[in-house]
Write a protein that holds these residues in place. Structure first.
Motif, short mmCIF file in Angstrom:
data_model
loop_
_atom_site.label_atom_id
_atom_site.label_comp_id
_atom_site.label_asym_id
_atom_site.label_seq_id
_atom_site.Cartn_x
_atom_site.Cartn_y
_atom_site.Cartn_z
N ALA A 17 1.17 -1.38 -0.36
CA ALA A 17 -0.42 -0.11 -0.17
C ALA A 17 1.17 1.38 -0.30
CB ALA A 17 -1.12 -0.29 1.64
N LYS A 18 1.83 1.31 0.87
CA LYS A 18 2.86 2.22 1.06
C LYS A 18 3.69 2.33 -0.60
CE LYS A 18 6.44 4.15 3.57
NZ LYS A 18 7.52 3.37 4.78
N GLU A 19 3.55 1.77 -1.26
CA GLU A 19 4.25 1.88 -2.36
C GLU A 19 2.87 2.59 -3.19
OE1 GLU A 19 6.75 -2.23 -2.23
OE2 GLU A 19 5.65 -2.08 -4.62
N LEU A 20 2.04 1.72 -3.02
CA LEU A 20 1.06 2.18 -4.54
C LEU A 20 0.68 3.73 -3.69
CD1 LEU A 20 -1.31 -1.04 -4.15
CD2 LEU A 20 0.08 -0.28 -6.10
N LEU A 21 0.81 4.34 -3.10
CA LEU A 21 0.58 5.45 -2.65
C LEU A 21 1.33 6.56 -2.74
CD1 LEU A 21 -0.39 5.50 1.72
CD2 LEU A 21 -1.86 6.59 -0.14
N GLU A 25 -3.20 8.65 -8.96
CA GLU A 25 -4.25 8.63 -9.81
C GLU A 25 -4.82 7.67 -8.52
OE1 GLU A 25 -4.04 7.98 -13.50
OE2 GLU A 25 -2.46 9.20 -13.72
N LEU A 26 -4.71 6.74 -8.01
CA LEU A 26 -5.63 5.92 -6.93
C LEU A 26 -5.79 6.46 -6.05
CD1 LEU A 26 -2.97 2.94 -7.46
CD2 LEU A 26 -5.44 3.13 -8.56
N THR A 27 -7.58 6.41 -5.17
CA THR A 27 -8.35 6.99 -4.42
C THR A 27 -7.59 6.20 -2.72
OG1 THR A 27 -9.93 5.76 -4.36
CG2 THR A 27 -9.40 7.71 -5.27
N ILE A 28 -7.00 6.67 -1.76
CA ILE A 28 -6.83 5.30 -0.86
C ILE A 28 -7.75 4.02 -0.30
CG2 ILE A 28 -6.96 5.94 1.84
CD1 ILE A 28 -5.44 8.55 1.34
N VAL A 86 -5.06 -4.38 -1.54
CA VAL A 86 -3.98 -4.58 -1.12
C VAL A 86 -5.24 -5.50 -0.18
CG1 VAL A 86 -2.28 -2.96 -1.30
CG2 VAL A 86 -3.69 -2.39 0.52
N GLY A 87 -6.42 -5.84 -0.79
CA GLY A 87 -7.09 -7.00 0.47
C GLY A 87 -7.19 -6.31 1.45
N PHE A 88 -8.04 -4.90 1.72
CA PHE A 88 -8.69 -4.21 3.04
C PHE A 88 -10.13 -4.29 2.57
CE2 PHE A 88 -4.68 -3.97 4.60
CZ PHE A 88 -4.20 -4.21 6.19
N GLY A 89 -10.66 -4.75 4.09
CA GLY A 89 -12.27 -4.56 2.97
C GLY A 89 -12.73 -3.51 3.47
N PRO A 96 -2.32 7.09 5.64
CA PRO A 96 -1.93 6.47 4.12
C PRO A 96 -2.00 8.31 3.47
CG PRO A 96 -4.01 6.27 5.42
CD PRO A 96 -3.92 6.29 6.29
N SER A 97 -3.32 9.28 3.77
CA SER A 97 -3.38 10.56 2.93
C SER A 97 -1.55 11.97 3.66
CB SER A 97 -4.40 11.76 3.47
OG SER A 97 -4.21 11.37 5.84
N GLU A 98 -1.24 11.77 4.85
CA GLU A 98 0.31 12.02 4.89
C GLU A 98 1.32 11.56 4.16
OE1 GLU A 98 0.58 12.98 8.81
OE2 GLU A 98 -0.91 12.48 9.09
N GLN A 99 1.08 10.10 4.20
CA GLN A 99 1.76 9.59 3.19
C GLN A 99 2.66 10.81 1.52
OE1 GLN A 99 4.27 6.71 4.20
NE2 GLN A 99 5.31 7.36 2.74
N ARG A 100 1.95 10.28 1.12
CA ARG A 100 2.17 11.02 -0.28
C ARG A 100 3.23 12.48 0.20
NH1 ARG A 100 -3.57 9.70 -2.61
NH2 ARG A 100 -2.14 7.96 -4.02
N ASN A 101 2.95 12.93 0.80
CA ASN A 101 3.51 14.86 1.56
C ASN A 101 5.04 14.21 2.04
OD1 ASN A 101 0.98 15.70 0.40
ND2 ASN A 101 0.55 16.30 2.54
N LEU A 102 4.71 13.07 2.72
CA LEU A 102 6.03 12.89 3.77
C LEU A 102 6.93 12.27 2.65
CD1 LEU A 102 4.85 10.79 6.86
CD2 LEU A 102 5.93 12.73 6.61
N GLU A 103 6.76 11.57 1.64
CA GLU A 103 7.80 11.19 0.85
C GLU A 103 8.77 12.11 -0.09
OE1 GLU A 103 5.99 8.35 -2.29
OE2 GLU A 103 5.43 6.64 -0.49
N GLN A 104 7.47 13.18 -0.48
CA GLN A 104 8.40 13.97 -0.72
C GLN A 104 9.24 15.14 -0.11
OE1 GLN A 104 5.25 17.02 -2.67
NE2 GLN A 104 5.53 15.57 -4.68
N GLU A 105 9.01 15.82 1.22
CA GLU A 105 9.68 15.93 2.30
C GLU A 105 10.49 15.66 2.89
OE1 GLU A 105 5.54 18.02 3.96
OE2 GLU A 105 6.85 16.91 5.12
N ASN A 106 10.58 13.93 3.22
CA ASN A 106 11.56 12.95 3.33
C ASN A 106 13.42 12.74 2.58
OD1 ASN A 106 10.61 13.67 6.10
ND2 ASN A 106 9.46 11.30 5.78
N GLU A 107 12.42 12.80 1.05
CA GLU A 107 13.92 12.81 0.41
C GLU A 107 15.33 12.60 0.91
OE1 GLU A 107 11.93 12.78 -3.97
OE2 GLU A 107 14.03 13.14 -4.50
N PRO A 108 15.61 11.96 0.73
CA PRO A 108 17.43 12.44 1.31
C PRO A 108 17.75 13.24 0.79
CG PRO A 108 17.07 9.83 0.27
CD PRO A 108 15.91 10.64 0.87
#
Length: 694
Positions: A62-66, A70-73, A80-83, A100-112
Motif C-alpha cells: 500500500a505504501k508503494e501504491l500511494l 491517480e489511485l484514491t486511498i 491490497v486486500g483490506f475490506g 495514508p493521506s499524509e504518506q504522499r507529502n512525507l515522501e516528498q519532504e523526507n527525500e534524502p
C-alpha cells in the motif's frame, strides 16, 4: 534457506494481495505446511505470526501504491486486500505512525539530500566493524531469546467457542422449548465471561439439525472449541448429554460426556455447572463480578421460568414467520411468569421489548405501549441493576419521545454493563438505530467505528453493508455508495440487493432508464416479485409512461391473487387508475391509503414521528386535487432536522406533485429541503476527507 522460505511466502501473499479473505490457513496450504508449523517458523525467523506477516506485506505494498496519485486511498485499500478503507487507515497509522493521506507529502519532504562521500581510513575501518558486530550480538541474543519465549507464550490458542443448538430427543412433542432454553441459558452465561469469545445465537442458529461435520462448522465460525449437546424430557425429568470438543484435533476435552438427569428445580444448577466447567477447561479467567452473574438465578420459581421459556420460544417463532398470534402468546407467557414471580427481571425486559418493537407495526400496537415499555424496563432494573438491555430500551424510549440527553445517558449505561468484547456489536446496534431514525450521518459515523473495531464478521454485517449503501446515496455520494455496493456483491454474492441498490442510486441521480434496467434484473431473480414490480411501476411514473405503468399495476394485482391476498391500497396504483379514468378503483386505493395514514397520525406511530405519514398524505391529496390539504401536510416536513437526496429527487421529479408544483409554498419548501440536504452532504464530505476516503 530461511531467506528463500520467506521470499516464497512473500510471493504467495503478493499473488493473492487483492483477496481480503486470503489468510493464514490459505497461506499455509499454498506453502505446503500446516498452519501451526507456519506460525512456528515465522516466530523463529521474524518473531511474527502469519496474520501479522500477511498484514505487513499488504501495508508495505500500500505504501508503494500511494506514490500513484491517480489511485484514491479507498481503491488502494481494496487493491491490497483490506475490506474496509477505515480499517486500512487505522492499520496504516499503527504501522507507520501517520495516516495514508499524509504518506504522499512525507515522501516528498523526507527525500534524502545527496551528501558528499567522506573518505575513511582503511586502517581503522575493520576494527570498528568488528567492535560493532560484537555489540550487536551481545544485545540481540538475549532479546531474541526473550522474544521467542514471548512469542511461544502468545501462541496460546484463542478461547473462542460456539454453543450449537441442542438436539431434542424427547418422545413427546411440545418440550423443545425446554431443551432450546437450556442451550440459550448456557450460551448466555458463557457470554458474560470477558476472557471468552462466544459466537452469538444468530451465528449458530443455522446449524440446527445440520449434517455438516464439527470441523467444517468450526472453520465457518472460526472457533477453536464447540459445545454440542442433546436433551430428552421424560415426565418431569430431563436427561442432558453435552460434549466439549477441541475443533483442530477433534478431541473431546471432557474425559467422558457430561450426562445428568435433572428436573425443573435443578435446571439452573446444571446451567451454572456447565458454564463454569467450560470456562475452567478453556482456562478462562473469571472476575468475581462475572462469577456472581453466572451463578445468579433468574428466578427461584420453576413454574415462572417454564412460562418464560415458552415465551422465548414463541418470540423466536414470531421472528421467523411474523405471525402475530405467536407474539400474543409470547406476551401472555411473560405476563404469567411475572404473575408467579414479580421480581423476574428478564421477563420484564422481554415484555418491554415487545411493547417497544411493535410501536411502529403489528396488531399489538396501542399508543400507551411506548410508556409500557419504559415501565417494564424500569421494573427490570429494580431487580437487576446491571441489565444492559433494559438500559438500551429506556434509551430508545427517551430517544423516541425527544429527550435526547436522557437517551444518551441510558445508552452510556448500556455500554458500561455490556461485555467489552462486544464493542463492535454495540457500534453495530447504534448504526442500525441511527438508520431507523434516518440520521444517516451518524449511522455512517458508527459504521466506521464498527469497521475499525470489529474482531469478526457478525451475522448482521450483511444488512449493515446493505444499508450503508443507501446512507451514502441519500447524502449525495453515489460513487461511494457504488463502492460499498460492489463490496456487498463480491463479499456475499448478493446480486438481488445489489441490483435493488444500483437501481435506487440511478433513480435518485435522475437516470431513470438505467434504473429500469436494474429493476428488470431484480424482477428476473426476485421470487416474491411484488417489490420489483412496485419499483418498475415507480420508474414508469417517473418516465411519465403511463401505458407501461398500467401494465405493472395489473401485474401487481395478479401477484396478489396468486397468494390469495386482498389487493392492498397503494398510492401509485391509485394515481394510475385516476389517469386511466377509473375513479372507482382510484378511490379504493387513494381513500384506503388516506384512512390508514390518518390513523397513523392519531396514534403517533413511528412513521408519523419521521413525518412519513405527512409526506404520503401530501401525495394523496395532491393526486386527488385537494391543494390546501396537500400543502398543509407538506409544511410539516420543515420540522425535520435533516433531509436527503431522495426527498429532493421526489419534489423535483415526482409527477404526483404536478398539481401543486408551481405554488409559492411548494417552491419555498423545495428550497428548505435542498438547504438541509446540502448541509448534511457537506458535513459528510468533511468526514470522508478526514478518513482519507475523498
Amino acid at each position: 534457506m530461511n531467506n528463500s522460505f520467506i521470499q516464497k511466502l512473500i510471493g504467495l501473499v503478493e499473488a493473492n494481495l487483492a483477496n481480503e479473505n486470503f489468510g493464514p490457513e490459505d497461506l499455509a496450504k499454498e506453502a505446503g505446511i500446516s498452519r501451526s508449523n507456519l506460525n512456528r517458523k515465522l516466530r523463529f525467523i521474524l518473531n511474527k505470526n502469519s496474520s501479522q506477516f500477511i498484514k505487513e506485506i499488504r501495508l508495505k505494498k500500500a505504501k508503494e501504491l500511494l506514490q500513484n496519485k491517480e489511485l484514491t486511498i479507498a481503491e488502494i485499500s481494496y487493491l491490497v486486500g483490506f475490506g474496509s478503507p477505515t480499517y486500512f487507515s487505522s492499520c496504516f497509522h499503527e504501522s507507520f505512525g501517520h495516516a495514508p493521506s499524509e504518506q504522499r507529502n512525507l515522501e516528498q519532504e523526507n527525500e534524502p539530500e545527496e551528501q558528499p562521500v567522506q573518505p575513511k581510513s582503511k586502517k581503522r575501518k575493520r576494527p570498528k566493524i568488528l567492535i560493532g558486530l560484537l555489540v550487536v550480538l551481545v544485545v540481540l541474543i538475549p532479546i531474541s531469546v526473550f522474544l521467542i519465549y514471548k512469542g511461544s507464550k502468545n501462541a496460546v490458542k484463542e478461547k473462542s467457542i460456539a454453543v450449537l443448538p441442542f438436539a431434542d430427543y424427547s418422545p413427546e412433542e411440545g418440550t423443545t422449548y425446554i431443551i432450546n432454553g437450556l442451550q440459550e441459558e448456557i450460551l448466555d452465561k458463557l457470554e458474560k465471561i470477558e476472557d471468552l469469545r462466544v459466537k452469538s445465537r444468530t451465528a449458530v442458529e443455522k446449524y440446527k439439525d445440520t449434517k455438516l461435520s464439527i470441523s467444517t462448522i468450526a472453520k465457518e465460525l472460526k472457533v477453536n472449541y464447540i459445545l454440542e449437546g442433546s436433551g430428552q424430557k421424560i415426565g418431569d425429568n430431563i436427561r442432558i448429554r453435552l460434549q466439549l470438543i477441541e475443533t483442530a484435533s477433534g478431541n473431546h476435552l471432557w474425559s467422558k460426556p457430561f450426562e445428568k438427569e435433572v428436573n425443573n428445580k435443578t435446571l439452573f444448577d446444571i446451567q451454572e455447572e456447565v458454564a463454569l466447567s467450560v470456562a475452567d477447561e478453556l482456562g478462562a479467567i473469571l472476575t468475581p463480578d462475572e462469577k456472581t452473574r453466572i451463578t445468579k438465578k433468574p428466578t427461584q420459581n420453576p413454574a415462572a421460568y417454564n412460562y418464560y421459556l415458552r415465551g422465548i420460544e414463541y418470540m423466536k417463532l414470531h421472528g421467523s414467520s411474523w405471525n402475530w398470534d405467536e407474539l400474543y402468546k409470547a406476551k401472555q407467557n411473560f405476563e404469567l411468569a411475572i404473575k408467579l414471580d414479580t421480581t423476574f427481571a428478564e421477563a420484564y425486559v422481554q415484555l418491554a421489548s415487545i411493547y417497544m418493537d411493535n410501536l411502529a407495526r403489528g396488531e399489538l400496537f396501542k399508543p400507551q405501549y411506548l410508556d409500557s415499555s419504559f415501565i417494564m424496563a424500569s421494573k427490570a432494573l429494580l431487580f437487576d441493576e446491571k441489565n444492559s438491555w433494559a438500559y438500551w430500551l429506556r434509551g430508545t424510549y427517551y430517544e423516541r419521545t425527544g429527550m435526547l440527553d436522557k437517551a444518551e445517558e441510558e445508552f452510556a449505561k448500556n455500554a458500561r454493563f455490556e461485555k467489552k468484547s462486544k464493542l463492535n456489536s454495540r457500534y453495530m446496534a447504534f448504526y442500525f438505530r441511527f438508520c431507523t431514525n434516518e440520521d444517516y450521518y451518524n449511522a455512517i459515523v458508527y459504521f466506521f467505528k464498527y469497521q475499525e473495531t470489529k474482531t469478526e464478521e457478525l451475522e448482521s454485517e450483511r444488512a449493515m453493508l446493505h444499508n450503508v449503501c443507501y446512507c451514502f446515496n441519500f447524502l449525495g455520494f453515489p460513487q461511494t455508495a457504488k463502492l460499498y455496493c460492489r463490496k456487498l456483491l463480491n463479499q456475499y454474492n448478493d446480486s438481488l440487493n445489489y441490483f435493488y441498490i444500483m437501481a435506487d442510486i440511478e433513480r435518485t441521480s435522475g437516470n431513470f432508464e438505467s434504473a429500469v434496467n436494474f429493476d428488470m434484473k431484480c424482477y428476473e431473480i426476485d421470487t416474491t416479485k411484488t417489490k420489483s414490480l412496485n419499483n418498475l411501476l415507480y420508474d414508469q411514473i417517473l418516465l411519465r409512461d403511463y401505458v407501461n405503468a398500467y401494465k405493472y399495476v395489473i401485474a401487481l394485482e395478479n401477484e396478489y391473487s396468486k397468494t390469495g391476498r386482498d389487493i392492498e391500497p397503494d398510492i401509485l396504483s391509485g394515481y394510475i387508475y385516476l389517469k386511466k379514468g377509473d375513479t372507482k378503483k382510484a378511490d379504493y386505493h387513494l381513500k384506503g391509503i388516506e384512512q390508514k395514514l390518518l390513523k397513523e397520525l392519531e396514534s403517533n406511530r413511528f412513521n408519523e414521528q419521521l413525518f412519513h405519514s405527512y409526506w404520503n398524505l401530501a401525495v394523496v391529496y395532491s393526486v386527488m386535487g385537494e391543494k390546501r390539504k396537500a400543502l398543509d401536510n407538506l409544511k410539516m416536513l420543515k420540522n425535520r432536522k435533516a433531509d436527503f437526496v431522495w426527498l429532493v429527487h421526489c419534489l423535483n421529479y415526482y409527477p404526483c406533485f404536478d398539481f401543486i408544483r408551481d405554488e409559492p409554498e411548494f417552491i419555498e419548501l423545495v428550497k428548505d429541503v435542498e438547504a438541509k440536504y446540502q448541509a448534511g452532504h457537506d458535513r459528510l464530505g468533511k468526514l470522508l476527507k478526514e478518513k482519507g476516503l475523498m
